[in-house]
Structures are given as structure tokens and as C-alpha cells.
Write an enzyme that holds these catalytic residues in place. Structure first.
Site, PDB file in Angstrom:
ATOM      1  N   HIS A 466      -3.350  -6.506  15.759  1.00  0.00           N
ATOM      2  CA  HIS A 466      -2.092  -6.008  15.199  1.00  0.00           C
ATOM      3  C   HIS A 466      -1.619  -6.925  14.064  1.00  0.00           C
ATOM      4  CE1 HIS A 466       1.980  -4.067  15.565  1.00  0.00           C
ATOM      5  NE2 HIS A 466       2.332  -5.223  15.014  1.00  0.00           N
ATOM      6  N   GLU A 467      -1.522  -8.221  14.367  1.00  0.00           N
ATOM      7  CA  GLU A 467      -1.027  -9.154  13.348  1.00  0.00           C
ATOM      8  C   GLU A 467      -1.997  -9.252  12.179  1.00  0.00           C
ATOM      9  OE1 GLU A 467       1.950  -9.880  13.446  1.00  0.00           O
ATOM     10  OE2 GLU A 467       2.275  -9.330  15.550  1.00  0.00           O
ATOM     11  N   HIS A 470      -1.314  -6.526   9.720  1.00  0.00           N
ATOM     12  CA  HIS A 470      -0.256  -6.933   8.786  1.00  0.00           C
ATOM     13  C   HIS A 470      -0.838  -7.865   7.718  1.00  0.00           C
ATOM     14  CE1 HIS A 470       3.270  -5.241  10.653  1.00  0.00           C
ATOM     15  NE2 HIS A 470       3.160  -5.944  11.764  1.00  0.00           N
ATOM     16  N   HIS A 473      -2.591  -6.147   4.985  1.00  0.00           N
ATOM     17  CA  HIS A 473      -1.614  -5.514   4.091  1.00  0.00           C
ATOM     18  C   HIS A 473      -1.155  -6.533   3.034  1.00  0.00           C
ATOM     19  CE1 HIS A 473       2.060  -2.536   4.087  1.00  0.00           C
ATOM     20  NE2 HIS A 473       1.307  -2.409   3.016  1.00  0.00           N
TER      21      HIS A 473
END
Length: 677
Positions: A466-467, A470, A473
Site C-alpha cells: 500500500h505505502e 503511494h 505515485h
């Protein structure tokens, strides 16, 4: 003296080893003076206002200040101490004053407005148009049109809010650190796996105590709640965890919560909005509180029957297994894990040997390589703020630098709980140079022990993915302007890249790349992969209800006038009425440690996790149709979503990628709340 401040000397990477806490305040004050001179250059210009001499100059003003404050506030989250926390209380109002000076500067606004009023004739690019809109709204949403008294009022509100938010977070961290469960009788550890016992033994040794110590940091707390047979001790731990900031003492957050929500409401009213949620949602995909509430109601309608069925089944299971008359919150993780083991013959202890931390890191790097052509090389000449922090140079297939990447994985006393991605330097293009970003992820994963390396639970694996989503991105950003680069997107869009990457954790093709037994090197067996897949929707109804309960609590604080709320706990109970399954615990209060909304920027935005899940489920269905490592699909996702930051409205970007708007059916299908295709 000033020229000896490492924060004011040119640096490529944050010079952590040279920085002392006392450097921060003078450096920030000096950087503010520098930024003010840059602003003055814009406002004192005798040339007519243009996009170039006003908007672009404004965008890059304060670049030094941005870098210094990012270092400071990241340290305050990941490696804080009393001195840094005290400095945060001093620095925060100085920064708030500077921001308000900037936003309430009539000459600066006049020049921005001049350009804004002629935007249709300027032939701006899409990105320039977005930047102009964003800067113009920055003024109008922050008090430019208020009279002198209103502007002063807004300044006071912002200062108080900044200080209260810091205080709230400090209290939560102090509460997390001050509790420990010290066990000397080994029988009380019954049910706990060896890894959890070793970690607890190590904690006790660190504190020069006999026996075992458990605390409220997730790697200690979660295994205890999941496996400890001793119901009385589970109750003690659960109550301690749920009572953070709710002890009517010097660390109590009840008054802070009430003050924060009231000040936010006053700010919104002052700026002409009905509530704080209306103010925040104006710059979100969801747009209005009504739309958010309607979205959550629709999901509640679909999830609640499933959740109630799952809860009843869990109650019966606990009754049959251990004669539990009334299922309580401290029974939830324990009996859910038992039922999961019973149904799928699967538990975290079976999986953990296949998820040694370094293998998982290499796995997520390999997956990023297969999707986006990225390569990660650990480097040892980059300064870090703690010896545990790892650093990597990220390049593309041609060897071109993409990003610097920091990773910090284990809990410490100076680190707040949870997991997050942040940056030390934004990506932007200026003077023919593409400045690449410095990205960081910070987690609180299971530490290595004397007996074994850091073996992750499956939940920790998905958190890392998940991290890292990010982080991608941020790393793959390819825009001109820093304020709309990387993760600078609408808050209910920012979770799409992070949540979509979690999907690879459930796929055989991905797991076989990195899930190997840390002792034997054996690749994770197919039957375990199938069990992971089969169990992925286990208790999804209850999990959805839990997320919705947090979103509804958030909206209850921010979408109405809070001035008549005097009792935090009472208000919370009302907000939870529709989603409650377990009996209420009088000693506990969620709001007093709800850092997402009272410290972390998710106010009136917690719903965005579920909102982004709709986008991520729809996105992953598209990947699945083409193949989860299909380079064309990955390239399209990178070029239309990951690299674009906030250059266009997220709905426009999403439709360009997917060819249509996202529908909730993909999420409901994945969650097992609709018949599968």
C-alpha cells in the site's frame, strides 16, 4: 553563525547527520525571509501581471522553506523527541503567520486575479490552467475576500488549529508509549506464537526487566489480541488501546477534539461555507457532504446484512468453542483468527516464514520493475535520520535517475504509529532540468528477534505494498509544477495508486516472485496461495462496516454544527449506532486517538479509503483482463494516472485510463458482497 547552519547551505539530500534540533528554527525564519523577498519581487514588479512573472514565480517562491519544513515535520513524525515537539509548537504558528501573510497579500492576489480574469485568452496548457485555478482558489478559500477583522480572525483560528493538532498527536504518541503489559508468568502467554514471545522478551530485556513486555505498538498489540488465550489480559490490552487520550489527565484529548471541530466549523463559516465538510469537499471528487453520505449509505446497505450474518456466525463459533456468552471487542481478533483457521486451515504463523521483510522489499521492487521498468539499488552514501533507515537509488531501464527512496520499517519510541508515505523533495521541471523526487515510506513492522529475522504478517505485507503504491505515485511524477506533482491530488483520489497495488499480494504470479521460505528458500506452496485468495473476502462485511463506521464518525464531526456537542463519547456512540455490532466499552473512545482526522489531514475525508477502493477494484479488474503484468496496461496507468499528479481533474484522468467512470460493482464483487462474474 547563519552560514554554518546545514539547512541553509546547498544540499542534494537532507543532511540529517549535520542537523541539530537548534538549527531548525533559525533556518525556517531565514527561509521565510528569503520567500518574502521572492514574493516582494512579484508584487513590486512594474510589468503587467502574466502567467510567467506571477504564477510561475509564485509557484517556485519558498522552495528552500518547503524543503526545510518537510525535513522538520517528517522528523517530528518518524524520529521525534521532547526538543523537536517543543520546537514544533514554536515553529507551527510562525509558519501559519507566513502562510496567512501570503494568502492575505492584496497586491499579490490582485496580480493573480488579473491573470485569472484573462485566462481564456492566454492559450494556457492544461497544466498551467490547473495551476492558475489552484492558486486562485488558494486565495479565495483562505480569506482574501474577508475584511481586515475577518482576516485577523482567520489567522487566530489557523494558529490555534495548528497548535491543537500537534498537541493531539503528541498526546496519542505519549499514551502509546506509556502503557506496557508486563508478564512474568509464562502460562499467561498461552496461545502466542514463538515470534511474538521473542519480541516481547526482547522488549523486556531492553527495559532491563524479567519476563515479557507487550505494548500498544501494532507489531506487539496485534499478535497479542489475535492469539493470547487469556481473555482477561486481552481485555486489559484492548481497553488500554481504545482509551488513548481518554483518561481525564494531562494527556486527555477530549477537550482538544471539541476545540478542533469547533474551530474548524468557525473557520468554514467565516469563509462562507455551511460546515467544515462543505469547505473541504469543494476540492474533492465527492464534492459535497450529501454525496459522501449517500455513497456511504449505499455501501452500508450492501455490507450490513453480510456483517450481521458474519457476526452471528462468529458469536456461535465462540459459544461452541469456549462457551463465550457475549462476544466483546477484545474477542474479535482472537475468534476471527480461530474461525479463519478452522475454515481455511490458514493462519499468519503459517505464512510469516514466506514473508521475510527483505524478500518482500525485493518482491515489491521486482513487481515495480515488471510493471514500470524500474530498478532499485541500495545505496549507503545517503544521510539518514536513524541507522534503521534504508536508502535506494531508483532508475529506469536506461539507467536514468527516477527517484531517491528512503524506507523506515520498525517501531521506535520517537515514531508515531501506523504507516505512511511522505517526501523530502518534490519532482518538478525548471530551467531545462527535471528535478527528481526524494520519497520515503515509514512503517511499524515486526522487528527481527534474536531467533529470527523480521517476518511479516500478511497484513503487514499488504501495508508495505500500500505505502509503496503511494511511493510509486511520488517517484513516477512527471509534471512541471511541484504543487501539482506526485501525490498532490484530490484526497479521495490519492489512495487509488496505493490500494490498487495491494491486489498483487493475492496473485500467484506475483507471490511466486518473492514469497520464499526464509530458511529453506522454498517458494510458497500453491495450496497456501489458494488459501490466501479464498480467505481474502473472509469477514469482508464486518471489515467494510468498520471502515464505514470511521467514515461516518468523521462526517458526524465535520458535516454539522458541533457547538452543542459537550460529550465526546456520547456523540461518538450516536455516530456508531448504525454500524455497531459489539457491545460498547465505556472506558474506550475512538475520537481521542483518531489521528487520521485530528492530526493527519483526513478530516471530512476518511470516506476516501472506500471511495478509492471503488476506483482500485475497477482498475484491477482491467489489469486482470489484460494480465496483471501486461506492460501496455501498466504503461497506460503510469502515463494517465501515476505520472500526472494533479494536473487535471481526477475524473478526467481516470476516464482517460479506463474509458469510463468507475462503478461500485467491481468493489462489491471483489468483496464477495455481490455474485461474482
Amino acid at each position: 553563525m547563519m552560514n554554518q547552519n546545514p539547512l541553509l547551505e546547498p544540499f542534494i539530500h537532507a543532511p540529517f547527520s549535520k542537523i541539530k534540533p537548534e538549527h531548525f528554527k533559525p533556518a525556517i525564519e531565514e527561509a521565510i525571509l528569503m520567500a518574502k523577498k521572492e514574493i516582494e519581487k512579484i508584487t513590486s514588479s512594474t510589468e503587467p501581471a502574466t502567467f510567467s512573472n506571477t504564477l510561475e514565480e509564485l509557484e517556485f517562491a519558498g522552495e528552500t522553506l518547503d524543503r526545510i519544513t518537510s525535513i522538520f515535520f517528517n522528523l517530528n513524525s518518524a524520529e521525534t523527541n521532547d526538543q523537536i515537539q517543543q520546537l514544533a509548537q514554536e515553529i507551527s504558528p510562525i509558519l501559519t503567520d507566513f502562510k496567512n501573510d501570503l494568502i492575505q497579500d492584496p497586491e499579490l492576489f490582485e496580480r493573480v486575479k488579473t491573470v485569472y480574469d484573462q485566462k481564456d485568452e492566454l492559450g494556457l496548457t492544461v497544466e498551467q490552467d490547473t495551476l492558475l485555478d489552484k492558486k486562485y482558489r488558494m486565495f479565495t478559500r483562505n480569506g482574501t475576500n474577508l475584511d481586515a477583522e475577518g482576516k485577523q480572525q482567520l489567522r487566530q483560528l489557523d494558529k490555534k488549529l495548528a497548535a491543537l493538532s500537534l498537541k493531539f498527536g503528541e498526546n496519542v504518541l505519549a499514551e502509546t508509549n506509556r502503557y506496557e503489559l508486563h508478564i512474568v508468568n509464562e502460562e499467561e502467554l498461552d496461545g502466542l506464537p514463538p515470534g511474538a514471545k521473542s519480541a516481547a522478551r526482547m522488549l523486556a530485556k531492553e527495559k532491563n526487566k524479567e519476563g515479557w513486555i507487550f505494548n500498544l505498538h501494532y507489531p506487539s498489540y496485534i499478535p497479542f489480541m489475535k492469539y493470547a488465550k487469556n481473555r482477561k489480559l486481552r481485555k486489559e490490552m484492548a481497553i488500554a488501546f481504545g482509551a488513548k487520550g481518554f483518561h481525564n489527565d494531562h494527556l486527555d484529548n477530549q477537550q482538544n477534539v471539541l476545540e478542533i471541530v469547533n474551530l474548524r466549523y468557525q473557520k468554514a463559516k467565516l469563509l462562507g461555507y455551511p460546515t467544515y465538510a462543505h469547505f473541504k469537499l469543494e476540492e474533492r471528487m465527492a464534492e459535497t457532504p450529501e454525496k459522501v453520505n449517500s455513497f456511504m449509505e449505499e455501501l452500508l446497505h450492501k455490507a450490513k446484512p453480510a456483517a450481521q450474518y458474519e457476526f452471528k456466525e462468529l458469536e456461535e463459533f465462540a459459544q461452541n468453542l469456549d462457551n463465550i456468552e457475549k462476544l466483546q471487542k477484545w474477542d474479535a481478533a482472537y475468534y476471527s483468527e480461530k474461525l479463519k483457521q478452522d475454515r481455511f486451515d490458514l493462519d499468519d504463523e503459517q505464512l510469516k516464514p514466506y514473508f521475510e521483510l527483505n524478500n518482500v522489499i525485493n518482491g515489491v521492487f521486482t513487481i515495480a520493475g515488471k510493471l514500470y521498468g524500474l530498478k532499485f539499488k541500495e545505496v549507503f552514501d545517503v544521510d539518514t535520520y536513524h541507522p534503521e533507515v534504508k536508502t535506494y537509488l531508483v532508475t529506469d531501464e536506461d539507467g536514468k535517475e527516477i527517484s531517491l527512496f528512503y524506507a523506515d520499517f520498525h517501531p521506535r519510541e520517537g515514531k508515531r504509529g501506523g504507516a505512511w508515505m511522505t517526501s523530502y523533495k518534490s519532482q518538478f521541471r525548471r530551467n531545462d532540468l527535471d528535478e527528481r523526487p526524494h520519497i520515503s515510506i515509514v512503517c511499524n513492522f515486526t522487528k527481527p528477534t534474536e531467533e529470527e529475522p523480521s517476518l511479516l504478517t500478511f497484513n503487514e505485507v499488504t501495508t508495505l505494498f500500500h505505502e509503496f503504491g503511494h511511493a510509486l505515485h511520488g517517484m513516477l511524477a512527471n509534471t512541471i509544477y511541484p504543487s501539482i506533482s506526485g501525490t498532490n491530488v484530490f484526497w479521495d483520489f490519492v489512495e487509488l495508486p496505493s490500494q490498487v497495488l495491494e491486489n498483487w499480494c493475492y496473485e500467484k504470479e506475483a507471490l511466486e516472485l518473492f514469497a520464499t521460505h526464509y530458511e529453506t528458500g522454498e517458494v510458497i506452496p500453491e495450496d497456501l496461495i489458494q488459501k490466501i485468495k479464498d480467505s481474502s473476502t473472509f469477514h469482508e462485511g464486518m471489515a467494510t462496516l468498520r471502515q464505514l463506521s470511521f467514515g461516518m464518525l468523521d462526517m458526524s464531526w465535520h458535516s454539522e454544527d458541533p457547538s452543542n456537542i459537550t460529550d465526546v463519547k456520547e456523540h461518538e456512540e450516536k455516530a456508531f449506532e448504525q454500524t455497531q455490532l459489539y457491545p460498547e466499552v465505556k472506558e474506550n473512545c475512538m475520537s481521542t486517538s483518531f489521528s487520521h482526522i485530528f492530526q493527519g489531514g483526513y478530516a471530512a475525508g476518511y470516506y476516501s479509503y472506500k471511495w478509492a477502493e471503488v476506483l482500485d477494484a475497477d482498475t484491477f479488474e482491467y489489469f486482470s483482463e489484460k494480465g496483471i503484468f501486461d506492460r501496455d496496461t501498466a504503461r497506460k496507468f503510469r502515463d494517465t494516472i501515476l505520472s500526472q499528479g494533479g494536473t487535471e481533474h481526477p475524473l478526467t484522468l481516470y476516464k482517460r485510463f479506463r474509458g469510463k467512470e468507475a462503478a461500485p460493482e467491481a468493489l462489491l464483487r471483489r468483496a464477495g458482497l455481490l455474485p461474482k462474474k
